[in-house]
Design a protein around this motif. Structure first.
Motif, short mmCIF file in Angstrom:
data_model
loop_
_atom_site.label_atom_id
_atom_site.label_comp_id
_atom_site.label_asym_id
_atom_site.label_seq_id
_atom_site.Cartn_x
_atom_site.Cartn_y
_atom_site.Cartn_z
N ALA A 56 7.92 12.56 -15.88
CA ALA A 56 7.55 13.37 -17.05
C ALA A 56 7.15 14.77 -16.64
CB ALA A 56 6.41 12.69 -17.81
N ALA A 57 6.58 14.96 -15.46
CA ALA A 57 6.13 16.27 -14.99
C ALA A 57 7.25 17.03 -14.27
CB ALA A 57 4.93 16.12 -14.06
N GLY A 58 8.40 16.37 -14.13
CA GLY A 58 9.52 17.02 -13.47
C GLY A 58 9.38 17.06 -11.98
N GLU A 59 8.53 16.20 -11.43
CA GLU A 59 8.33 16.16 -9.99
C GLU A 59 9.25 15.13 -9.37
OE1 GLU A 59 4.22 15.35 -9.38
OE2 GLU A 59 3.54 17.27 -10.20
N GLU A 60 9.46 15.30 -8.09
CA GLU A 60 10.34 14.38 -7.37
C GLU A 60 9.59 13.09 -7.08
OE1 GLU A 60 12.87 14.17 -3.19
OE2 GLU A 60 11.51 15.83 -3.59
N VAL A 61 10.30 11.99 -7.24
CA VAL A 61 9.74 10.67 -6.90
C VAL A 61 10.11 10.39 -5.45
CG1 VAL A 61 9.69 8.23 -7.46
CG2 VAL A 61 9.99 9.92 -9.28
N ALA A 62 9.15 10.64 -4.54
CA ALA A 62 9.41 10.53 -3.11
C ALA A 62 8.59 9.38 -2.52
CB ALA A 62 9.04 11.84 -2.40
N PRO A 63 9.10 8.76 -1.43
CA PRO A 63 8.37 7.63 -0.82
C PRO A 63 6.97 8.02 -0.34
CG PRO A 63 10.62 7.69 -0.02
CD PRO A 63 10.43 8.95 -0.79
N GLU A 64 6.84 9.28 0.16
CA GLU A 64 5.54 9.67 0.70
C GLU A 64 4.45 9.68 -0.39
OE1 GLU A 64 8.35 11.19 1.10
OE2 GLU A 64 8.78 10.93 3.24
N SER A 65 4.81 10.04 -1.58
CA SER A 65 3.82 10.11 -2.66
C SER A 65 3.48 8.74 -3.24
CB SER A 65 4.33 11.05 -3.77
OG SER A 65 5.53 10.54 -4.32
N LEU A 66 4.33 7.76 -2.95
CA LEU A 66 4.11 6.42 -3.52
C LEU A 66 3.54 5.42 -2.52
CD1 LEU A 66 7.45 6.10 -5.55
CD2 LEU A 66 5.20 6.81 -6.40
N ARG A 67 3.62 5.74 -1.23
CA ARG A 67 3.24 4.75 -0.21
C ARG A 67 1.77 4.35 -0.31
NH1 ARG A 67 6.35 3.53 3.83
NH2 ARG A 67 7.51 5.48 3.60
N ARG A 68 0.92 5.35 -0.65
CA ARG A 68 -0.51 5.02 -0.71
C ARG A 68 -0.89 4.22 -1.96
NH1 ARG A 68 -0.21 10.58 -1.60
NH2 ARG A 68 -0.89 11.26 -3.68
N GLN A 69 0.07 3.98 -2.85
CA GLN A 69 -0.23 3.27 -4.08
C GLN A 69 -0.16 1.74 -3.93
OE1 GLN A 69 -1.24 4.93 -6.74
NE2 GLN A 69 -0.91 6.91 -5.70
N ILE A 70 0.39 1.26 -2.81
CA ILE A 70 0.52 -0.19 -2.64
C ILE A 70 -0.20 -0.64 -1.38
CG2 ILE A 70 2.75 -0.18 -3.81
CD1 ILE A 70 4.03 -0.62 -1.04
N ASP A 71 -0.47 -1.93 -1.33
CA ASP A 71 -1.13 -2.55 -0.16
C ASP A 71 -0.15 -2.59 1.00
OD1 ASP A 71 -1.96 -5.04 1.56
OD2 ASP A 71 -3.73 -4.58 0.33
N PRO A 72 -0.62 -2.34 2.22
CA PRO A 72 0.31 -2.33 3.37
C PRO A 72 1.02 -3.67 3.57
CG PRO A 72 -1.75 -1.27 3.96
CD PRO A 72 -1.97 -1.88 2.62
N ASP A 73 0.42 -4.79 3.12
CA ASP A 73 1.04 -6.11 3.33
C ASP A 73 2.08 -6.41 2.27
OD1 ASP A 73 -0.53 -6.55 5.55
OD2 ASP A 73 -2.14 -7.53 4.40
N ARG A 74 2.28 -5.52 1.31
CA ARG A 74 3.19 -5.81 0.20
C ARG A 74 4.47 -4.94 0.30
NH1 ARG A 74 -1.84 -6.03 -3.71
NH2 ARG A 74 -2.28 -8.27 -3.63
N TYR A 75 5.47 -5.39 -0.38
CA TYR A 75 6.76 -4.69 -0.41
C TYR A 75 6.99 -4.21 -1.83
CZ TYR A 75 11.81 -4.22 -0.95
OH TYR A 75 13.08 -3.76 -1.27
N ALA A 76 7.48 -2.95 -1.96
CA ALA A 76 7.76 -2.38 -3.29
C ALA A 76 9.15 -1.74 -3.28
CB ALA A 76 6.70 -1.35 -3.66
N LYS A 77 9.86 -1.90 -4.40
CA LYS A 77 11.18 -1.28 -4.58
C LYS A 77 11.15 -0.52 -5.90
CE LYS A 77 16.13 -2.29 -4.83
NZ LYS A 77 17.17 -3.34 -4.82
N ILE A 78 11.43 0.81 -5.82
CA ILE A 78 11.40 1.66 -7.01
C ILE A 78 12.84 2.11 -7.28
CG2 ILE A 78 10.53 3.79 -8.02
CD1 ILE A 78 8.74 2.40 -5.02
N GLU A 79 13.30 1.84 -8.47
CA GLU A 79 14.66 2.19 -8.88
C GLU A 79 14.56 3.19 -10.04
OE1 GLU A 79 17.56 -1.40 -8.36
OE2 GLU A 79 15.68 -2.16 -9.25
N VAL A 80 15.06 4.42 -9.80
CA VAL A 80 15.08 5.47 -10.82
C VAL A 80 16.55 5.84 -11.09
CG1 VAL A 80 14.36 7.83 -11.40
CG2 VAL A 80 12.89 6.35 -10.00
N PRO A 81 16.96 5.89 -12.33
CA PRO A 81 18.37 6.22 -12.63
C PRO A 81 18.75 7.58 -12.05
CG PRO A 81 17.28 5.35 -14.58
CD PRO A 81 16.22 5.58 -13.55
N GLY A 82 19.91 7.58 -11.41
CA GLY A 82 20.41 8.82 -10.83
C GLY A 82 19.88 9.09 -9.45
#
Length: 413
Positions: A56-82
Motif C-alpha cells: 500500500a505504501a509503494g515500498e518493495e517487499v524484500a526478504p531483509e525487511s521481513l526476516r525479523r518478523q518470524i521466529d528463526p525456527d520457522r519457515y515462511a513463504k511470501i507470494e506477491v503477484p508479479g
C-alpha cells in the motif's frame, strides 16, 4: 504388617499418580500443540499485514525487511503477484504445523514449523511431570514408612503387654500412643490388668487366710483324736468322738465362711445365738491344750447373753484369740463376758507380756507381727467380726485384753 501398610500406601499413591498424571500429560500435549499452532497463525497474520502495508505504501517487499518478523525456527513463504516468491528460513521436513493467510491483492503468506520443536517441548514437559511423580512416590514411601512405624510399633507394644498379662504379670503399663483407637486398646488392657491383679490378690489372700484359719480347727481336732487314741474307755471315746464331729462341722463352717468372704467380704449371715454356748464350747475345746502347757483357761462374767452374729465366725474369732494367748501369752487365760449399751462384749486376757508398745493398733494389720508369726490371724479375725457388724479391738496392751463386740439381742417387749 509394616510391609502391608507401605505397599497399600504406595498402591494408592501410584493409582492417583497414574490417573492424574495421564490426564495431565494429555492436557499438556494438547496445550503445547495448540500453543504452537496459535504461534504459527499469529506470525502468518502479522506477516501478511506487513506485506499489505508495504504494498500500500509503494515500498518493495524484500526478504531483509521481513526476516525479523518470524521466529528463526520457522519457515515462511511470501507470494506477491508479479514478483518471485520469497522464502525465509529452512523448509521443515516430515510432520509440520502450517498456517496460511491471503490479502485482498492476491498476496499469500505461508508459515510452517517443524513438529520436532513441539515434540521436544512435549518431551521436556513429560520429564518435568515424571520428576514430580517420582518426588511424590518418594514422599509417599517416606510417609508410608513413618505411618507404618507409628502404627506397628504400638501394636507390637500392645502385644507384649497382652503377653505379660498371659504370663501372670498384671502390672498396668499406662502407655499411650496418640492414636485414639490404639489408646482405647491400651485402656482396656490396663483395666484388665488391674482386674487380674485384684483377682490374683484375692486368691492369694484366700489361700493365706484358709491355711491360717484352718490350722486352728485342725489342731483342735487333732487333739481330740489323740485323746481317743490314748483312752480305752468306750464312754470317753464316744464323748471325744462327738466333740470331734462337732469340730468337723465347725471346720466346714470355717471353709464356707472363707469362701463367702472371698466373694463378698461385707456379706454376713448374722443370726441370734446363745453366746454362753459358744464361749463354753471354746473353753472346753482348748482346755486339753492348756492343760498340756500346765496352764488354765476359764470363763467368767455375765450369763444368759444372746448376741447377733454368725456362731461359726464368732467361734473362729475366739479360737484365734485363745490360740494367740496359748502361743504368745502366759498364765491363766480368761474369757470374760459383759454388756455395754446395746452390745455384748467377750474379753480375752492372759497374764503374759502383752502386745509390744510399737505395734499398738497395728497388730490387726496383715503381715504385722511381733513374735515371728504370719501376722494373718488377728487380721482375718477382725474381718470375720466386721462381716456381721461386730468389731475386734485391743483394749489393753499389758496385760493384753482383746475384746470382741457384738450386737445384743434384746428381749421383745
Amino acid at each position: 504388617m509394616r510391609r502391608r501398610l507401605i505397599n497399600s500406601t504406595l498402591a494408592v499413591v501410584l493409582v492417583v499418580i497414574s490417573v492424574f498424571g495421564l490426564s495431565l500429560v494429555l492436557v499438556e500435549v494438547k496445550t503445547i500443540e495448540s500453543s504452537a499452532q496459535d504461534g504459527v497463525e499469529s506470525e502468518a497474520v502479522q506477516l501478511i499485514s506487513v506485506v499489505e502495508n508495504r504494498i500500500a505504501a509503494g515500498e518493495e517487499v524484500a526478504p531483509e525487511s521481513l526476516r525479523r518478523q518470524i521466529d528463526p525456527d520457522r519457515y515462511a513463504k511470501i507470494e506477491v503477484p508479479g514478483q518471485p516468491a520469497i522464502e525465509l528460513g529452512s523448509r521443515p521436513e516430515g510432520r509440520r504445523i502450517s498456517a496460511e493467510r491471503s490479502g485482498p491483492g492476491g498476496e499469500r503468506v505461508t508459515v510452517q514449523q517443524s513438529y520436532a520443536v513441539v515434540r521436544d517441548e512435549i518431551g521436556r514437559t513429560l520429564l518435568a511431570i515424571l520428576g514430580v511423580a517420582l518426588l511424590a512416590v518418594l514422599a509417599a514411601v517416606l510417609l508410608a514408612i513413618r505411618q507404618a512405624r507409628r502404627v506397628a510399633s504400638p501394636l507390637i507394644d500392645l502385644a507384649e503387654t497382652a503377653e505379660r498379662l498371659g504370663s501372670g504379670d498384671p502390672r498396668p503399663r499406662h502407655r499411650r500412643y496418640g492414636v485414639p483407637e490404639l489408646d482405647r486398646v491400651a485402656d482396656v488392657l490396663d483395666s484388665s490388668a488391674e482386674r487380674i491383679a485384684r483377682m490374683l490378690t484375692a486368691e492369694r489372700r484366700l489361700a493365706a487366710d484358709a491355711s491360717h484359719q484352718l490350722r486352728t480347727p485342725l489342731t483342735a481336732l487333732s487333739m481330740r483324736l489323740e485323746e481317743i487314741i490314748a483312752t480305752d474307755d468306750p464312754e470317753t471315746v464316744k464323748e471325744e468322738a462327738a466333740i470331734a464331729l462337732g469340730q468337723v462341722e465347725r471346720l466346714t463352717d470355717v471353709v464356707q465362711r472363707l469362701l463367702t468372704n472371698s466373694r463378698d467380704p461385707k456379706k454376713g449371715s448374722a443370726v441370734a445365738f446363745d453366746l454362753d454356748e459358744v464361749v463354753k464350747q471354746q473353753v472346753e475345746e482348748w482346755r486339753p491344750a492348756y492343760r498340756g502347757e500346765n496352764r488354765t483357761i476359764s470363763c467368767s462374767g455375765a450369763r444368759g447373753l444372746r448376741a447377733v452374729g454368725t456362731p461359726g465366725a464368732v467361734a473362729q474369732v475366739l479360737a484365734t484369740l485363745i490360740e494367740n494367748s496359748l502361743t504368745h501369752g502366759d498364765g491363766e487365760v480368761d474369757l470374760h463376758t459383759r454388756v455395754t449399751g446395746n452390745q455384748v462384749v467377750v474379753e480375752v486376757t492372759d497374764q503374759g507380756a502383752g502386745v509390744p508398745a510399737d505395734l499398738g493398733s497395728r497388730v490387726f494389720e496383715r503381715t504385722v507381727s511381733g513374735r515371728n508369726s504370719t501376722g494373718l490371724g488377728l487380721a482375718v479375725a477382725r474381718d470375720l467380726a466386721e462381716a456381721d457388724g461386730g468389731r475386734l479391738e485391743l483394749l489393753q496392751q499389758r496385760p493384753p485384753v482383746f475384746a470382741l463386740f457384738l450386737s445384743r439381742q434384746t428381749d421383745p417387749s
